[in-house]
Design a protein around this motif. Structure first.
Motif, mmCIF file in Angstrom:
data_model
loop_
_atom_site.group_PDB
_atom_site.id
_atom_site.type_symbol
_atom_site.label_atom_id
_atom_site.label_comp_id
_atom_site.label_asym_id
_atom_site.label_seq_id
_atom_site.Cartn_x
_atom_site.Cartn_y
_atom_site.Cartn_z
ATOM 1 N N THR A 15 0.820 -1.266 -0.004
ATOM 2 C CA THR A 15 -0.017 0.190 0.062
ATOM 3 C C THR A 15 0.899 1.341 0.091
ATOM 4 O O THR A 15 0.504 2.225 -0.606
ATOM 5 N N ALA A 16 1.939 1.334 0.827
ATOM 6 C CA ALA A 16 2.774 2.539 0.979
ATOM 7 C C ALA A 16 3.536 2.744 -0.307
ATOM 8 O O ALA A 16 4.058 3.952 -0.506
ATOM 9 N N PHE A 74 -3.979 6.759 4.417
ATOM 10 C CA PHE A 74 -3.847 5.512 4.026
ATOM 11 C C PHE A 74 -5.290 4.857 3.903
ATOM 12 O O PHE A 74 -6.143 5.479 4.470
ATOM 13 N N GLY A 133 -1.018 1.713 9.169
ATOM 14 C CA GLY A 133 -0.027 2.499 8.489
ATOM 15 C C GLY A 133 0.396 3.699 9.476
ATOM 16 O O GLY A 133 1.443 4.022 9.894
#
Length: 157
Positions: free
Chosen positions: A52-53, A71, A78
C-alpha cells in the motif's frame, strides 16, 4: 516513481533507515504466535502495508508538493506505525475495539501486560521517510525532466 517509492520499499526491507526501528514487544511476538504467524520482519508480516505504501495511486502530486493524504482503510494501521501511539507520554488507553482486516482486532498481550488492561504503547516506525541520498536522486530526476522539455521545445541547446 523513480526515487521515493523505491526508497520507501527499502525502508521496509532494511527494518528502518537511517536508524533501525524499535524491536517488537514480547506481547506482539506472543500475539503473532497465538495466531499461528511465525517469523516475519517488523511491519512485513503480510506485506499489505508495504504494498500500500509503495502504490503510486495513494499520492497527490501537484506542482509544489507530493503528499500522501491518508492510508486506505485496508491499511489504516500504517498511520499508527508511522507516527507511533503512546510514546513518551506512556501507554494510551484503548477505548474501543479497532476493526481491521480480518475482523475485530483486540489489543491484547499476556495476562499481566498493559495491553491486556486496555492500554497500548506502539513506538513510531517511520517508513514514509526520505533518506539523505534520495535528495540528489530527486534533483537528477527534475534536471532530466527539464532538459527533456527544453530539447522537445527548442531542440538541443
Amino acid at each position: 516513481k523513480q526515487v521515493v517509492i523505491p526508497s520507501i520499499r527499502e525502508n521496509f526491507n532494511a527494518g528502518g533507515r537511517p536508524d533501525p526501528w524499535p524491536e517488537l514487544s514480547q506481547s506482539t511476538w506472543d500475539s503473532r504466535a497465538a495466531r499461528g504467524w511465525s517469523g516475519g520482519d517488523i511491519l512485513l508480516l503480510s506485506g499489505l502495508l508495504v504494498r500500500t505504501a509503495t502504490q503510486f495511486n495513494i499520492w497527490t502530486i501537484t506542482e509544489q508538493s507530493a503528499t500522501v493524504r491518508d492510508f486506505p482503510q485496508k491499511a489504516w494501521y500504517g498511520k499508527v506505525h508511522q507516527a507511533g501511539f503512546g510514546g513518551v507520554s506512556g501507554p494510551k488507553p484503548v477505548r474501543k475495539m479497532i476493526k481491521g482486516r480480518g475482523g475485530i482486532i483486540k489489543w491484547s498481550g499476556g495476562r499481566d501486560t498493559e495491553a491486556s488492561q486496555g492500554y497500548v504503547n506502539i513506538p513510531a516506525r517511520p517508513f514514509m521517510l526520505l533518506q539523505e541520498e534520495d535528495k540528489d536522486e530527486i534533483q537528477k530526476v527534475f534536471e532530466d525532466w527539464l532538459e527533456e522539455r527544453i530539447e522537445r521545445t527548442w531542440g538541443v541547446l
